[in-house]
Design a protein around this motif. Structure first.
Motif, PDB file in Angstrom:
ATOM      1  N   ALA A   9     -86.418  62.378 -89.283  1.00 48.06           N
ATOM      2  CA  ALA A   9     -86.218  62.388 -87.825  1.00 48.06           C
ATOM      3  C   ALA A   9     -87.112  63.432 -87.174  1.00 48.06           C
ATOM      4  O   ALA A   9     -87.739  63.166 -86.142  1.00 48.06           O
ATOM      5  CB  ALA A   9     -84.746  62.673 -87.499  1.00 48.06           C
ATOM      6  N   LYS A  10     -87.208  64.610 -87.787  1.00 46.60           N
ATOM      7  CA  LYS A  10     -88.056  65.673 -87.232  1.00 46.60           C
ATOM      8  C   LYS A  10     -89.511  65.225 -87.181  1.00 46.60           C
ATOM      9  O   LYS A  10     -90.186  65.409 -86.164  1.00 46.60           O
ATOM     10  CB  LYS A  10     -87.928  66.954 -88.055  1.00 46.60           C
ATOM     11  CG  LYS A  10     -88.771  68.098 -87.510  1.00 46.60           C
ATOM     12  CD  LYS A  10     -88.763  69.294 -88.425  1.00 46.60           C
ATOM     13  CE  LYS A  10     -89.590  70.436 -87.911  1.00 46.60           C
ATOM     14  NZ  LYS A  10     -90.913  70.107 -87.435  1.00 46.60           N
ATOM     15  N   ASN A  11     -89.988  64.621 -88.262  1.00 42.25           N
ATOM     16  CA  ASN A  11     -91.379  64.153 -88.290  1.00 42.25           C
ATOM     17  C   ASN A  11     -91.635  63.095 -87.220  1.00 42.25           C
ATOM     18  O   ASN A  11     -92.660  63.129 -86.533  1.00 42.25           O
ATOM     19  CB  ASN A  11     -91.735  63.590 -89.673  1.00 42.25           C
ATOM     20  CG  ASN A  11     -91.804  64.667 -90.731  1.00 42.25           C
ATOM     21  OD1 ASN A  11     -92.021  65.832 -90.428  1.00 42.25           O
ATOM     22  ND2 ASN A  11     -91.609  64.274 -91.976  1.00 42.25           N
ATOM     23  N   ARG A  12     -90.718  62.154 -87.083  1.00 39.70           N
ATOM     24  CA  ARG A  12     -90.889  61.095 -86.092  1.00 39.70           C
ATOM     25  C   ARG A  12     -90.803  61.646 -84.672  1.00 39.70           C
ATOM     26  O   ARG A  12     -91.541  61.217 -83.785  1.00 39.70           O
ATOM     27  CB  ARG A  12     -89.870  59.988 -86.329  1.00 39.70           C
ATOM     28  CG  ARG A  12     -90.200  59.219 -87.615  1.00 39.70           C
ATOM     29  CD  ARG A  12     -89.134  58.278 -88.102  1.00 39.70           C
ATOM     30  NE  ARG A  12     -88.596  57.390 -87.089  1.00 39.70           N
ATOM     31  CZ  ARG A  12     -87.436  56.760 -87.226  1.00 39.70           C
ATOM     32  NH1 ARG A  12     -86.709  56.925 -88.314  1.00 39.70           N
ATOM     33  NH2 ARG A  12     -86.994  55.959 -86.284  1.00 39.70           N
ATOM     34  N   MET A  13     -89.921  62.617 -84.451  1.00 34.56           N
ATOM     35  CA  MET A  13     -89.807  63.234 -83.126  1.00 34.56           C
ATOM     36  C   MET A  13     -91.047  64.070 -82.806  1.00 34.56           C
ATOM     37  O   MET A  13     -91.512  64.088 -81.666  1.00 34.56           O
ATOM     38  CB  MET A  13     -88.542  64.089 -83.041  1.00 34.56           C
ATOM     39  CG  MET A  13     -87.274  63.290 -82.953  1.00 34.56           C
ATOM     40  SD  MET A  13     -85.844  64.388 -82.851  1.00 34.56           S
ATOM     41  CE  MET A  13     -84.497  63.217 -82.897  1.00 34.56           C
ATOM     42  N   ASP A  14     -91.591  64.746 -83.828  1.00 33.09           N
ATOM     43  CA  ASP A  14     -92.838  65.505 -83.633  1.00 33.09           C
ATOM     44  C   ASP A  14     -93.957  64.566 -83.190  1.00 33.09           C
ATOM     45  O   ASP A  14     -94.737  64.894 -82.286  1.00 33.09           O
ATOM     46  CB  ASP A  14     -93.254  66.223 -84.919  1.00 33.09           C
ATOM     47  CG  ASP A  14     -92.405  67.440 -85.229  1.00 33.09           C
ATOM     48  OD1 ASP A  14     -91.706  67.938 -84.320  1.00 33.09           O
ATOM     49  OD2 ASP A  14     -92.434  67.900 -86.395  1.00 33.09           O
ATOM     50  N   GLY A 125     -91.705  59.397 -73.504  1.00 33.85           N
ATOM     51  CA  GLY A 125     -91.618  60.278 -74.678  1.00 33.85           C
ATOM     52  C   GLY A 125     -90.176  60.621 -75.011  1.00 33.85           C
ATOM     53  O   GLY A 125     -89.771  60.604 -76.180  1.00 33.85           O
ATOM     54  N   ARG A 126     -89.395  60.941 -73.971  1.00 31.48           N
ATOM     55  CA  ARG A 126     -87.976  61.261 -74.192  1.00 31.48           C
ATOM     56  C   ARG A 126     -87.244  60.055 -74.777  1.00 31.48           C
ATOM     57  O   ARG A 126     -86.395  60.196 -75.658  1.00 31.48           O
ATOM     58  CB  ARG A 126     -87.318  61.673 -72.877  1.00 31.48           C
ATOM     59  CG  ARG A 126     -87.728  63.030 -72.394  1.00 31.48           C
ATOM     60  CD  ARG A 126     -86.875  63.437 -71.182  1.00 31.48           C
ATOM     61  NE  ARG A 126     -87.643  64.280 -70.313  1.00 31.48           N
ATOM     62  CZ  ARG A 126     -88.186  63.905 -69.151  1.00 31.48           C
ATOM     63  NH1 ARG A 126     -88.010  62.686 -68.695  1.00 31.48           N
ATOM     64  NH2 ARG A 126     -88.877  64.754 -68.436  1.00 31.48           N
ATOM     65  N   VAL A 127     -87.567  58.862 -74.268  1.00 30.31           N
ATOM     66  CA  VAL A 127     -86.918  57.638 -74.767  1.00 30.31           C
ATOM     67  C   VAL A 127     -87.248  57.436 -76.244  1.00 30.31           C
ATOM     68  O   VAL A 127     -86.374  57.059 -77.035  1.00 30.31           O
ATOM     69  CB  VAL A 127     -87.345  56.415 -73.914  1.00 30.31           C
ATOM     70  CG1 VAL A 127     -86.981  55.114 -74.585  1.00 30.31           C
ATOM     71  CG2 VAL A 127     -86.727  56.500 -72.529  1.00 30.31           C
ATOM     72  N   ARG A 128     -88.502  57.706 -76.628  1.00 31.00           N
ATOM     73  CA  ARG A 128     -88.877  57.572 -78.048  1.00 31.00           C
ATOM     74  C   ARG A 128     -88.081  58.552 -78.913  1.00 31.00           C
ATOM     75  O   ARG A 128     -87.604  58.189 -79.994  1.00 31.00           O
ATOM     76  CB  ARG A 128     -90.371  57.809 -78.234  1.00 31.00           C
ATOM     77  CG  ARG A 128     -91.188  56.572 -77.925  1.00 31.00           C
ATOM     78  CD  ARG A 128     -92.627  56.846 -78.128  1.00 31.00           C
ATOM     79  NE  ARG A 128     -93.032  57.514 -76.890  1.00 31.00           N
ATOM     80  CZ  ARG A 128     -94.262  57.712 -76.481  1.00 31.00           C
ATOM     81  NH1 ARG A 128     -95.256  57.361 -77.217  1.00 31.00           N
ATOM     82  NH2 ARG A 128     -94.522  58.286 -75.348  1.00 31.00           N
ATOM     83  N   GLY A 131     -84.608  57.357 -79.184  1.00 34.19           N
ATOM     84  CA  GLY A 131     -84.563  56.181 -80.060  1.00 34.19           C
ATOM     85  C   GLY A 131     -84.502  56.591 -81.522  1.00 34.19           C
ATOM     86  O   GLY A 131     -83.755  55.994 -82.318  1.00 34.19           O
ATOM     87  N   VAL A 132     -85.297  57.608 -81.873  1.00 36.77           N
ATOM     88  CA  VAL A 132     -85.259  58.127 -83.249  1.00 36.77           C
ATOM     89  C   VAL A 132     -83.859  58.669 -83.532  1.00 36.77           C
ATOM     90  O   VAL A 132     -83.278  58.409 -84.589  1.00 36.77           O
ATOM     91  CB  VAL A 132     -86.323  59.234 -83.444  1.00 36.77           C
ATOM     92  CG1 VAL A 132     -86.125  59.933 -84.777  1.00 36.77           C
ATOM     93  CG2 VAL A 132     -87.726  58.648 -83.332  1.00 36.77           C
ATOM     94  N   ARG A 133     -83.296  59.402 -82.569  1.00 39.74           N
ATOM     95  CA  ARG A 133     -81.957  59.972 -82.734  1.00 39.74           C
ATOM     96  C   ARG A 133     -80.931  58.867 -82.991  1.00 39.74           C
ATOM     97  O   ARG A 133     -80.102  58.969 -83.889  1.00 39.74           O
ATOM     98  CB  ARG A 133     -81.561  60.759 -81.491  1.00 39.74           C
ATOM     99  CG  ARG A 133     -80.169  61.337 -81.569  1.00 39.74           C
ATOM    100  CD  ARG A 133     -79.734  61.914 -80.218  1.00 39.74           C
ATOM    101  NE  ARG A 133     -78.355  62.315 -80.255  1.00 39.74           N
ATOM    102  CZ  ARG A 133     -77.333  61.494 -80.093  1.00 39.74           C
ATOM    103  NH1 ARG A 133     -77.524  60.205 -79.893  1.00 39.74           N
ATOM    104  NH2 ARG A 133     -76.101  61.934 -80.143  1.00 39.74           N
ATOM    105  N   ARG A 134     -81.014  57.803 -82.191  1.00 37.60           N
ATOM    106  CA  ARG A 134     -80.050  56.702 -82.333  1.00 37.60           C
ATOM    107  C   ARG A 134     -80.155  56.054 -83.712  1.00 37.60           C
ATOM    108  O   ARG A 134     -79.151  55.793 -84.372  1.00 37.60           O
ATOM    109  CB  ARG A 134     -80.283  55.666 -81.231  1.00 37.60           C
ATOM    110  CG  ARG A 134     -79.295  54.534 -81.229  1.00 37.60           C
ATOM    111  CD  ARG A 134     -79.434  53.568 -80.056  1.00 37.60           C
ATOM    112  NE  ARG A 134     -80.792  53.133 -79.756  1.00 37.60           N
ATOM    113  CZ  ARG A 134     -81.568  53.637 -78.779  1.00 37.60           C
ATOM    114  NH1 ARG A 134     -81.123  54.616 -78.020  1.00 37.60           N
ATOM    115  NH2 ARG A 134     -82.781  53.174 -78.573  1.00 37.60           N
TER     116      ARG A 134
END
Length: 184
Positions: A9-14, A125-128, A131-134
């Motif tokens: 999740a961290k990598n995808r959010m980065d 960006g926030r939505v992405r 989305g990763v969080r969900r």
């Protein structure tokens, strides 16, 4: 297991934050910036090619950008690609060796339009990130049979903290870009 999900999740959010910052860089401010041309594709012998692969970019003055092609036969195609760029408002000139792009002064109205555009890119960006969080939260819930509820709750708490941190990074970049845009 939870650590792997959080790491992913961290990598995808980065990546989502970096993507938002790259989107911000494509919106021009009052100064000429080579990053504006980051996504320009030039039709080079029938193949769409990124401008950076065909030319070097330099900005000798605050509102002027000089594009020096490695292959002089690509000069016309580069000039056309820059002219066709949306939201640029510049008219490139070709002297046979280089393409000179003079950026017009931004009006107050245009600056406000660009701020709206940047805010929309920030929201994307926030939505992405959310989305990763969900997705990761759904993966954590799916592990309920294998792992205890306390571990899942702890993982969700860490995931929420990670999400907040990345959303704040996007907001910080947005604030910086907004101040750049509104600076006269």
């Amino acid at each position: 297991m939870i650590a792997d999900l959080l790491s992913d999740a961290k990598n995808r959010m980065d990546r989502a934050v970096e993507s938002a910052k790259e989107d911000f860089a494509t919106v021009r401010t009052g100064r000429a910036n080579p990053q504006i041309f980051q996504r320009v594709m030039v039709d080079y012998y029938g193949t769409p090619t990124p401008l950076q692969q065909l030319a070097s970019l330099a900005n000798p003055e605050a509102r002027t950008l000089v594009v020096t092609p490695y292959d002089k036969s690509a000069l016309k195609a580069i000039e056309e690609a820059i002219r066709d760029m949306p939201n640029l408002g510049a008219n490139p000139s070709n002297d046979g060796n280089i393409v000179r792009v003079s950026m017009p002064e931004l009006t107050e109205e245009r600056r406000k339009e660009y701020v709206k555009l940047v805010k929309a890119k920030a929201e994307d960006g926030r939505v992405r990130v959310r989305g990763v969080r969900r997705q990761v939260k759904d993966d954590l819930v799916a592990l309920k049979d294998e792992i205890g509820e306390d571990e899942i709750a702890r993982g969700e708490k860490e995931l929420d903290a990670l999400t907040k941190k990345h959303v704040d990074l996007i907001d910080e970049a947005l604030k910086h870009k907004e101040s750049e845009l509104l600076e006269v």
